[in-house]
Structure formats: C-alpha cells, structure tokens
Design an enzyme around this catalytic site. Sequence first.
Site, PDB file in Angstrom:
ATOM      1  N   SER A 138       0.592  13.516   9.677  1.00 17.13           N
ATOM      2  CA  SER A 138       1.779  13.962   8.941  1.00 17.13           C
ATOM      3  C   SER A 138       1.766  15.472   8.895  1.00 17.13           C
ATOM      4  CB  SER A 138       1.740  13.399   7.519  1.00 17.13           C
ATOM      5  OG  SER A 138       2.724  14.003   6.697  1.00 17.13           O
ATOM      6  N   TYR A 151      -2.646  12.049  -0.439  1.00 21.27           N
ATOM      7  CA  TYR A 151      -2.035  11.872   0.879  1.00 21.27           C
ATOM      8  C   TYR A 151      -2.311  13.094   1.761  1.00 21.27           C
ATOM      9  CZ  TYR A 151       1.509  10.675   4.368  1.00 21.27           C
ATOM     10  OH  TYR A 151       2.160  10.368   5.539  1.00 21.27           O
ATOM     11  N   LYS A 155      -4.581  13.083   5.266  1.00 15.31           N
ATOM     12  CA  LYS A 155      -4.027  13.441   6.573  1.00 15.31           C
ATOM     13  C   LYS A 155      -4.700  14.684   7.146  1.00 15.31           C
ATOM     14  CE  LYS A 155      -1.068  10.074   6.912  1.00 15.31           C
ATOM     15  NZ  LYS A 155      -1.270   8.999   7.918  1.00 15.31           N
TER      16      LYS A 155
END
Length: 246
Positions: A138, A151, A155
Amino acid sequence: MTEHAGEFEGKQALVTGAGKGIGRATARLLARGGAKVLAVSRSADDLASLQTEIGSRSFPVDLADAEATRAVVRAALPFDLLVNCAGATTLQPFVDLTTETFERIIAVNTTAPMIIAQEYARDRIARALPGSIVNVSSDAAFVGVIDHTAYCASKGALDAMSRVMANELGPHRIRVNCINPNITLTDMARKAWSDPGRAGPRLARLPLGRFLEPDEVAEAIVYLLSDRAAMITGVSLRVDGGFSVT
C-alpha cells in the site's frame, strides 16, 4: 482491458485474499490468461462463488493463524506464481491502539505473506525452478495515515521484507516485487474512506482525480508476475494516480 490470453497457460497461481477486491480481480485476470487459480480466503462463500466463476480451487483459512496458514500452503503446493493480496485493517487512533489489534494486523498483513512465501520459495529452490512473487502492499508503507498505525506499520514491514526476499531469492531465479496502490475501492477501503471529510483531501492530491478500481491494480500485479517483467525485482511499484508526486 488486456485479455492476457494464454499468457499463463499451464501455470498454477496461488492468490490470497482472492474472495474480494483486488485479490478477486487478480484471480479473474490470471484465469483469463490460462492459469489455474488456487484461491485462499477466510470466507468459504466468497471462495465458492469464485470457484463457480473461474474454476479455481478453494483453500479457506484465517491467515492470522500461522500454523493453519502454513498447512494450507503445503497442501496447495506445488504452484508456479504467488500473490500475497489478503489484508486487514482496523481504524484506531495511535493512543488508543491495542496490542491485540496491532498483532492481528501484523499477523495477516506481514507474517502470513512471510510464511506463504517461505513455503513457496523452499519448494521452488528444491526443484530448481524459477518463480515470481507479488506482495500487495500500500502507499501506506510510505505515509502516516491517521488512525492507521497498525496498517502502516504492517505494510512498511512488508515492503522491507520484500526487498530482502528479492536479494536472497534472486540467485534462485525467484523475483519478488511489491505493488503499492493508493486508495482502491474495495469493501475495506469503502469502510475506511466513506466519510467525504476524510476522502476529500486525499482526492484533492490525486492528479488523476479519482480513487483506483480493483481491476486497475490487478493489471499491474499480473504484469509483475509475468515474463514481461523478467528483469524487475525488488521494486515497490506505486499505483497511485499520481499521489506520490504532489
């Protein structure tokens, strides 16, 4: 859209997160190119509908369970191509983030791809066969998105791990790349970006003026998997509508 006819004929490709969103779009493109798709997802219903649609083989598993994940991959071997696409997120401000939430997101987004890629790479090396891995990361690997501490961390770690994988696995003719999309209109993203007040500033920074569709990310994944990208390894490819240049 490119048809990919015959590009993956005779190949087997394992795709995690294949039930929805980017993973499902990728599974469809691979099947269109002649690949047999080994579909991994937590949702048996999603797997069943995908199997009906493209003739995939279904492997239901919760990727937060490390041992179950390893067992599923071993059951699916051998396969030629790997897409680690499954992802999870929970929105919490940094000061309220619980260790349980952090550990689960790391387990799904970082640890599971490691386990799956290990099993795949060991098999390819043992049989002296080349390979290609695409880890779906991402643009959150590069920026600090509010309420996305776990998150972003997961990533960023996935990108760093992928660079090491590319370095170590390259001599075995196994390529490893990341795809780093901006906001893509999957179910998970709609949950995170449904508020116009949150989405508006991001859209204003996109020169192309809109968020991505899953098929547009899947096209980039399939390219990196393919022999067309034979000399590309260790990259983090930003599919971001120009977000990174503003």
